[in-house]
Design a protein around this motif. Structure first.
Motif, PDB file in Angstrom:
ATOM      1  N   VAL A  63       8.309   0.887  -1.695  1.00  0.00           N
ATOM      2  CA  VAL A  63       8.099   2.113  -2.471  1.00  0.00           C
ATOM      3  C   VAL A  63       7.385   3.153  -1.613  1.00  0.00           C
ATOM      4  O   VAL A  63       7.779   4.322  -1.571  1.00  0.00           O
ATOM      5  N   LEU A  64       6.353   2.732  -0.896  1.00  0.00           N
ATOM      6  CA  LEU A  64       5.580   3.675  -0.087  1.00  0.00           C
ATOM      7  C   LEU A  64       6.348   4.154   1.140  1.00  0.00           C
ATOM      8  O   LEU A  64       6.162   5.305   1.566  1.00  0.00           O
ATOM      9  N   GLU A  92       9.347   4.854   1.106  1.00  0.00           N
ATOM     10  CA  GLU A  92      10.237   5.880   0.555  1.00  0.00           C
ATOM     11  C   GLU A  92       9.478   7.109   0.047  1.00  0.00           C
ATOM     12  O   GLU A  92       9.908   8.235   0.257  1.00  0.00           O
ATOM     13  N   HIS A  93       8.346   6.892  -0.613  1.00  0.00           N
ATOM     14  CA  HIS A  93       7.653   7.988  -1.308  1.00  0.00           C
ATOM     15  C   HIS A  93       6.333   8.410  -0.674  1.00  0.00           C
ATOM     16  O   HIS A  93       5.662   9.288  -1.208  1.00  0.00           O
ATOM     17  N   LYS A  94       5.928   7.780   0.401  1.00  0.00           N
ATOM     18  CA  LYS A  94       4.708   8.114   1.154  1.00  0.00           C
ATOM     19  C   LYS A  94       3.405   7.869   0.391  1.00  0.00           C
ATOM     20  O   LYS A  94       2.540   7.167   0.869  1.00  0.00           O
ATOM     21  N   GLN A  95       3.262   8.465  -0.787  1.00  0.00           N
ATOM     22  CA  GLN A  95       2.029   8.310  -1.555  1.00  0.00           C
ATOM     23  C   GLN A  95       2.375   8.160  -3.029  1.00  0.00           C
ATOM     24  O   GLN A  95       3.273   8.833  -3.528  1.00  0.00           O
ATOM     25  N   GLN A  96       1.658   7.257  -3.703  1.00  0.00           N
ATOM     26  CA  GLN A  96       1.885   7.010  -5.128  1.00  0.00           C
ATOM     27  C   GLN A  96       0.551   6.709  -5.785  1.00  0.00           C
ATOM     28  O   GLN A  96      -0.366   6.187  -5.143  1.00  0.00           O
ATOM     29  N   GLN A 109       2.119   5.016 -10.910  1.00  0.00           N
ATOM     30  CA  GLN A 109       3.489   5.243 -10.443  1.00  0.00           C
ATOM     31  C   GLN A 109       4.065   3.973  -9.812  1.00  0.00           C
ATOM     32  O   GLN A 109       5.220   3.627 -10.055  1.00  0.00           O
ATOM     33  N   LYS A 148       7.375   1.728 -11.167  1.00  0.00           N
ATOM     34  CA  LYS A 148       8.515   1.423 -10.292  1.00  0.00           C
ATOM     35  C   LYS A 148       8.716  -0.078 -10.095  1.00  0.00           C
ATOM     36  O   LYS A 148       9.837  -0.542  -9.936  1.00  0.00           O
ATOM     37  N   SER A 182      -1.614   5.158  -0.257  1.00  0.00           N
ATOM     38  CA  SER A 182      -0.760   5.621   0.835  1.00  0.00           C
ATOM     39  C   SER A 182      -0.804   4.617   1.982  1.00  0.00           C
ATOM     40  O   SER A 182      -1.695   3.765   2.050  1.00  0.00           O
TER      41      SER A 182
END
Length: 139
Positions: A45-46, A48-52, A56, A60, A96
């Motif tokens: 997930v990180l 792909e999305h860098k920070q969550q 969040q 997911k 992150s």
């Protein structure tokens, strides 16, 4: 009605057994990276999305914060992720990747193809299975 309680008539059992077997196939591949399967999911997930936020990530990954928080703390101790509380709202924790977490992506690139080799299914069959599982999960 009695037949409904036979193990062979249950959908939950092959789903459970498949999940366990799949996770076991990942184990030696992830051991090389010194991560667990749930940690691998967080990393994907990180990557792909860098920070969550923790919430969040939970959405997911279908994990509650009670499960996710200790997992993220262990990842932070390993130096893979950083956890920082939001300055606007202290209840929100931002997750992150550290440099080490980013570098793990390169070392993990071979895992999906290695896993594919371990199954006796074609890519098309796996994509069909994935689509069906996603349909069930989407409710």
């Amino acid at each position: 009605m009695e037949d409904l309680l036979k193990l062979e008539n249950q959908i939950c059992f092959p789903a459970y057994a498949f999940s366990r077997n799949l996770t076991n196939l990942y184990r030696p591949l992830l051991a090389e990276l010194d991560i667990t399967y749930p940690q691998y999911l967080v990393l994907m997930v990180l990557w792909e999305h860098k920070q969550q936020t923790v919430n969040q990530l939970g959405e997911k990954l279908y994990l509650d914060t009670g499960t996710l928080t200790p997992l993220l703390k262990r990842m932070e101790q390993k130096g893979i992720v950083s956890r920082i509380r939001s300055k606007q709202d202290e209840r929100i924790v931002m997750i992150s990747l550290t440099t080490s977490g980013i570098q793990l992506k390169e070392r993990a690139k071979h895992i999906p193809l290695e896993l594919l080799k371990c199954t006796n299914m074609s890519i098309d069959e796996l994509l069909q299975l994935k689509a069906l599982l996603n349909k069930v999960l989407s409710k």
